[in-house]
Design a protein around this motif. Structure first.
Motif, PDB file in Angstrom:
ATOM      1  N   LYS A 153      56.838  26.507 -85.244  1.00 30.44           N
ATOM      2  CA  LYS A 153      55.712  25.648 -84.889  1.00 30.44           C
ATOM      3  C   LYS A 153      55.147  25.996 -83.515  1.00 30.44           C
ATOM      4  O   LYS A 153      53.919  26.068 -83.334  1.00 30.44           O
ATOM      5  CB  LYS A 153      56.131  24.179 -84.927  1.00 30.44           C
ATOM      6  CG  LYS A 153      55.006  23.211 -84.593  1.00 30.44           C
ATOM      7  CD  LYS A 153      55.486  21.772 -84.606  1.00 30.44           C
ATOM      8  CE  LYS A 153      54.331  20.812 -84.356  1.00 30.44           C
ATOM      9  NZ  LYS A 153      53.648  21.079 -83.059  1.00 30.44           N
ATOM     10  N   ASN A 154      56.026  26.197 -82.545  1.00 29.47           N
ATOM     11  CA  ASN A 154      55.558  26.518 -81.193  1.00 29.47           C
ATOM     12  C   ASN A 154      54.805  27.842 -81.175  1.00 29.47           C
ATOM     13  O   ASN A 154      53.783  27.979 -80.491  1.00 29.47           O
ATOM     14  CB  ASN A 154      56.740  26.571 -80.228  1.00 29.47           C
ATOM     15  CG  ASN A 154      57.415  25.222 -80.076  1.00 29.47           C
ATOM     16  OD1 ASN A 154      56.762  24.193 -80.051  1.00 29.47           O
ATOM     17  ND2 ASN A 154      58.733  25.213 -79.976  1.00 29.47           N
TER      18      ASN A 154
ATOM     19  N   ASP B 186      51.416  27.201 -82.705  1.00 29.41           N
ATOM     20  CA  ASP B 186      50.518  26.486 -81.786  1.00 29.41           C
ATOM     21  C   ASP B 186      49.920  27.426 -80.743  1.00 29.41           C
ATOM     22  O   ASP B 186      48.726  27.354 -80.428  1.00 29.41           O
ATOM     23  CB  ASP B 186      51.277  25.357 -81.082  1.00 29.41           C
ATOM     24  CG  ASP B 186      51.662  24.234 -82.029  1.00 29.41           C
ATOM     25  OD1 ASP B 186      51.089  24.171 -83.141  1.00 29.41           O
ATOM     26  OD2 ASP B 186      52.549  23.431 -81.673  1.00 29.41           O
TER      27      ASP B 186
ATOM     28  N   TYR C 113      47.357  29.695 -82.266  1.00 27.84           N
ATOM     29  CA  TYR C 113      46.112  28.967 -82.546  1.00 27.84           C
ATOM     30  C   TYR C 113      45.204  28.977 -81.311  1.00 27.84           C
ATOM     31  O   TYR C 113      44.000  29.233 -81.410  1.00 27.84           O
ATOM     32  CB  TYR C 113      46.425  27.535 -82.963  1.00 27.84           C
ATOM     33  CG  TYR C 113      45.213  26.713 -83.336  1.00 27.84           C
ATOM     34  CD1 TYR C 113      44.663  26.812 -84.614  1.00 27.84           C
ATOM     35  CD2 TYR C 113      44.600  25.872 -82.419  1.00 27.84           C
ATOM     36  CE1 TYR C 113      43.545  26.075 -84.968  1.00 27.84           C
ATOM     37  CE2 TYR C 113      43.480  25.129 -82.762  1.00 27.84           C
ATOM     38  CZ  TYR C 113      42.966  25.232 -84.038  1.00 27.84           C
ATOM     39  OH  TYR C 113      41.844  24.499 -84.373  1.00 27.84           O
TER      40      TYR C 113
END
Length: 302
Positions: free
Chosen positions: A257-258, A261, A264
């Protein structure tokens, strides 16, 4: 002819280890020891070094045991906890205890024969701690800034509290700058070629480059771009069956997830600085894709 190794499944917790190991007749035996050097020695007394030890990746709790087994020349596997969970569900197990989990891990090892764990470099552990601390300090600054914003909206704000919080922010910013310098120096020594290659991509900054190298162990286990996309949880997935279940295609978010992120935010920057990413984004938008879908394509394009 290769000798078949006996298996030992270990359920790891903060203070204890539940161990299930087999003998030559296929019988399973249970042992409960502390998660410390004394407990590790007891395991060796019951099994010896020639077993295939298997455990789940449970945060930091398994690391000391993995280091100990590696120092003894043992072969071990560290398995994703989701794989063990699905294996247990597949066998319709209704109960859950540490003892049961150790038995199922041992059976998983016997049936699936997972690949052996490879010891990461020392620089990996140090750089990961540096990066995680930088990220945590950054999150603390965000929380304190939000608190300051709320305080300044009050009719009678406390000047002492505001001054104290501002000092904390200044201190954290200095620490972040210092740790970033140390992380950069460490990466230049550990993975100079990878750092140079990743940093050359327009749109990827120092922090994003550091994350890509740290969390992939210098792309040690990544042989192609598809594996990296899957690791970041950016691989497309579809959920449909017959005429009643028609889910929309979306990215499979189980993964880093990190990392996702950070990529992104990099894609947002790449649309302005990277001509190739900008052209890809504009082409997909012209073909009817949403802004987020186009950005995900840019993230995959890195």
């Amino acid at each position: 002819m290769e000798t078949k190794k006996l298996c030992c499944g270990i359920d790891v917790s903060h203070t204890s280890l539940d161990v299930c190991y087999q003998n030559n007749q296929g019988q399973l035996f249970h042992l409960k020891v502390g998660n410390n050097n004394g407990g590790y020695q007891k395991i060796m007394e019951h099994t010896g070094q020639d077993y295939h030890f298997v455990m789940e990746a449970t945060g930091v709790y398994y690391i000391r045991l993995a280091f100990y087994l590696h120092s003894k020349g043992c072969q071990l596997s560290v398995v994703n906890a989701m794989a063990i969970k699905r294996y247990i569900q597949m066998h319709l197990e209704r109960n859950k205890t540490d003892k049961k989990d150790a038995q199922w891990i041992c059976r998983y090892a016997i049936d699936q024969k997972p690949s052996f764990w490879q010891m990461p470099d020392d620089a990996y552990f140090e750089s990961k701690q540096l990066y995680n601390t930088i990220r945590e300090y950054t999150e603390q600054i965000k929380r304190i800034n939000n608190q300051l914003h709320s305080l300044r909206l009050l009719p009678v704000p406390s000047k002492d509290i505001i001054k104290s919080l501002e000092k904390i922010i200044t201190c954290l910013q200095k620490e972040i700058k210092l740790l970033e310098q140390k992380l950069q120096q460490l990466l230049e020594q550990w993975q100079p070629d990878q750092l140079k290659s990743v940093s050359s991509v327009k749109g990827i900054g120092k922090r994003a480059a550091a994350m890509l190298i740290v969390f992939t162990q210098g792309f040690r286990h990544t042989e192609n771009h598809r594996q990296l996309i899957s690791f970041a949880g950016l691989a497309p997935t579809q959920y449909s069956s017959g005429s009643s279940i028609q889910g929309k295609p979306r990215i499979y978010k189980r993964g880093g997830k990190n990392l996702r992120d950070v990529l992104y935010m990099c894609s947002m920057n790449a649309m302005k600085t990277n001509n190739t990413c900008k052209a890809l984004y504009e082409r997909l938008r012209a073909n009817g894709k949403t802004g987020k879908q186009a950005l995900v394509a840019v993230m995959n394009g890195f």
